[in-house]
Design a protein around this motif. Sequence first.
Motif, PDB file in Angstrom:
ATOM      1  N   ASP A   1      -6.177   8.562   0.431  1.00  0.00           N
ATOM      2  CA  ASP A   1      -7.450   8.584  -0.287  1.00  0.00           C
ATOM      3  C   ASP A   1      -8.483   7.706   0.422  1.00  0.00           C
ATOM      4  O   ASP A   1      -9.635   8.111   0.605  1.00  0.00           O
TER       5      ASP A   1
ATOM      6  N   ARG B   1      -0.384   7.611  -0.771  1.00  0.00           N
ATOM      7  CA  ARG B   1      -1.494   8.325  -1.425  1.00  0.00           C
ATOM      8  C   ARG B   1      -2.747   7.458  -1.456  1.00  0.00           C
ATOM      9  O   ARG B   1      -3.858   7.944  -1.242  1.00  0.00           O
ATOM     10  N   GLN B   2      -2.583   6.157  -1.713  1.00  0.00           N
ATOM     11  CA  GLN B   2      -3.727   5.245  -1.685  1.00  0.00           C
ATOM     12  C   GLN B   2      -4.346   5.215  -0.290  1.00  0.00           C
ATOM     13  O   GLN B   2      -5.569   5.235  -0.148  1.00  0.00           O
TER      14      GLN B   2
ATOM     15  N   LEU C   1       0.846  -1.191   0.000  1.00  0.00           N
ATOM     16  CA  LEU C   1       0.000   0.000   0.000  1.00  0.00           C
ATOM     17  C   LEU C   1       0.884   1.246   0.000  1.00  0.00           C
ATOM     18  O   LEU C   1       1.835   1.341   0.763  1.00  0.00           O
TER      19      LEU C   1
END
Length: 164
Positions: A43, A39-40, A36
């Motif tokens: 978000d 930014r993921q 992971l």
Amino acid sequence: MNGTALAVAPDPGCDSLLPGHDFVDAYQVRADVPGLEARQAADAILKHPPGWIKQLMAARNRVVRLFQLKTVEMAMDDPRSPQGKVGGFPIVAQSPREVVLGFNDKHLDFRISVTVLAAGGAATLVTVCTLVKTNNLLGRAYLTTILPFHRIIVRHLLEHASFS
């Protein structure tokens, strides 16, 4: 759903994100997602808050407008955030391991750091660190007022983020 969001000691590197800060906290959750990126994770945490959090933020925005303070929407319109935004918060810096969000206002400055760290196997530790620097009495009063909500909201968002 993720595990329980635990209060953790902020990474010492967070101090450099907002020198002279008056407040710092950090919460961490284990996400069962290998590889992971920050930014993921940011978000997943911030883009789709539940209705009750949206209502709290709307109420907050109505109140701060009375004091001519920035709302998240005002910060979103700031052309000085060329890296974009996450959940309405301007991106200050980003790398695969960390996304830093925030802005400065006359009452306080804040940064939100979302970091990821491989936890071995098929898991990633996701940490949200919040730093606040108050600039005047209004900032100190605001921080005192929102802290109980902040702690509940950050934990809820971490525990209910859809990491994938």
